[in-house]
Design a protein around this motif. Sequence first.
Motif, PDB file in Angstrom:
ATOM      1  N   CYS A  33       2.382  -1.795   0.099  1.00  0.00           N
ATOM      2  CA  CYS A  33       1.558  -0.603   0.275  1.00  0.00           C
ATOM      3  C   CYS A  33       0.759  -0.638   1.578  1.00  0.00           C
ATOM      4  N   VAL A  48      -5.863   8.379  -6.553  1.00  0.00           N
ATOM      5  CA  VAL A  48      -5.223   7.065  -6.539  1.00  0.00           C
ATOM      6  C   VAL A  48      -5.549   6.433  -7.884  1.00  0.00           C
ATOM      7  N   THR A  50      -4.481   3.095 -10.060  1.00  0.00           N
ATOM      8  CA  THR A  50      -3.685   1.883  -9.854  1.00  0.00           C
ATOM      9  C   THR A  50      -4.273   0.663 -10.542  1.00  0.00           C
ATOM     10  N   ASP A  51      -3.400  -0.306 -10.764  1.00  0.00           N
ATOM     11  CA  ASP A  51      -3.729  -1.552 -11.438  1.00  0.00           C
ATOM     12  C   ASP A  51      -3.259  -2.707 -10.556  1.00  0.00           C
ATOM     13  N   PRO A  52      -4.046  -3.081  -9.537  1.00  0.00           N
ATOM     14  CA  PRO A  52      -3.604  -4.128  -8.605  1.00  0.00           C
ATOM     15  C   PRO A  52      -3.642  -5.497  -9.256  1.00  0.00           C
ATOM     16  N   CYS A 115     -10.423   7.928  -6.936  1.00  0.00           N
ATOM     17  CA  CYS A 115      -9.785   6.616  -6.951  1.00  0.00           C
ATOM     18  C   CYS A 115     -10.179   5.942  -8.260  1.00  0.00           C
ATOM     19  N   ASP A 221       0.127   5.656  -7.016  1.00  0.00           N
ATOM     20  CA  ASP A 221      -0.075   4.302  -7.514  1.00  0.00           C
ATOM     21  C   ASP A 221       0.528   3.320  -6.514  1.00  0.00           C
ATOM     22  N   PHE A 223       0.442   0.134  -6.603  1.00  0.00           N
ATOM     23  CA  PHE A 223       0.912  -1.064  -7.296  1.00  0.00           C
ATOM     24  C   PHE A 223       1.586  -0.612  -8.590  1.00  0.00           C
ATOM     25  N   MET A 224       2.728   0.015  -8.434  1.00  0.00           N
ATOM     26  CA  MET A 224       3.372   0.736  -9.517  1.00  0.00           C
ATOM     27  C   MET A 224       3.831  -0.173 -10.644  1.00  0.00           C
ATOM     28  N   THR A 229       2.237   4.362 -14.851  1.00  0.00           N
ATOM     29  CA  THR A 229       1.481   5.505 -14.312  1.00  0.00           C
ATOM     30  C   THR A 229       2.416   6.681 -14.053  1.00  0.00           C
ATOM     31  N   GLY A 242       4.822   6.506  -6.130  1.00  0.00           N
ATOM     32  CA  GLY A 242       4.678   5.126  -6.562  1.00  0.00           C
ATOM     33  C   GLY A 242       5.169   4.164  -5.504  1.00  0.00           C
ATOM     34  N   GLU A 244       5.931  -0.097  -5.033  1.00  0.00           N
ATOM     35  CA  GLU A 244       6.035  -1.395  -5.696  1.00  0.00           C
ATOM     36  C   GLU A 244       6.739  -2.372  -4.769  1.00  0.00           C
TER      37      GLU A 244
END
Length: 282
Positions: A33, A48, A50-52, A115, A221, A223-224, A229, A242, A244
């Motif tokens: 990303c 945004v 996301t789940d990093p 975000c 996202d 960090f897909m 998501t 997305g 990844e």
Amino acid sequence: MSDQPIANRLGPNAPKPDWVSECGSAVLYCGDCLDLLPKLEQGLVDAVVTDPPYSSGGFTRSDRTRSTTAKYVQTQTKVARPNFQGDSRSQRAWGYWCALWLSAAFRSTRPSGYCLMFTDWRQLPMAADSLEAGGYVWRGIVSWNKGRGSRSPHTGYFRHQCEYVLWGTSGVSVPASHGGPWDGSIDCPVLQADRHHITGKATKLMESVLQVVAPCGVALDPFMGSGTTGVAAVRMGRQFIGIEIDPGYFAIARDRIKDELNRMPLLESNAIPKYKQGDFLA
């Protein structure tokens, strides 16, 4: 809100996506990303979400550098899932890294856009600093209660059964007026049948947080992972970008989102024109 599919609005400098849905309202990239976000159109997305990687699976270097399976999978779990990258940074390095990608994501977020960033209790203070360092105005925290079975109890401890969503906005103007107030605490267990990643989130949970995006709006996202998501966005009639870095998880996400689109064609009942492959200029 634009009446064009997101695939037509990525910007003249955007790289060609690795996968685009037939209607053009879901766009997926396989890559880092930090390389891809700066090339997207400025102000492109509404939120945004996301789940990093948390990089929080231990207090020492040897703890952090263990495989993600060793850090996060409980011994009684029978389903094996692939390890994932980027989870071995020290806390200071993690905070600096988060500030970098959040700054790039901020550029892609429209004024007053959102975000929403997942974190756990260990990284909560650093995540808050990183959110603001990235340019967002920190607005609050949503708790996600995973249930009492999420972690084995320890004598003398409170259960670590919650993770958290830090949320902020791009600028201080009033955020979306299409809904809310939404719940500031979400009760949602993670069921094994709905888990496709070692640290995967529940689809119902992602549907709850995606309420910040207006119908037909765009969620990003970076960090897909396994694409939850994106699946939730399809179900809710939102558009999706997305990213990844892991090819294996990218393939899982692509297939899940494609299957969901086949069941529930995204935006088929609204006025957004159908996307044509030749419309997108890489």
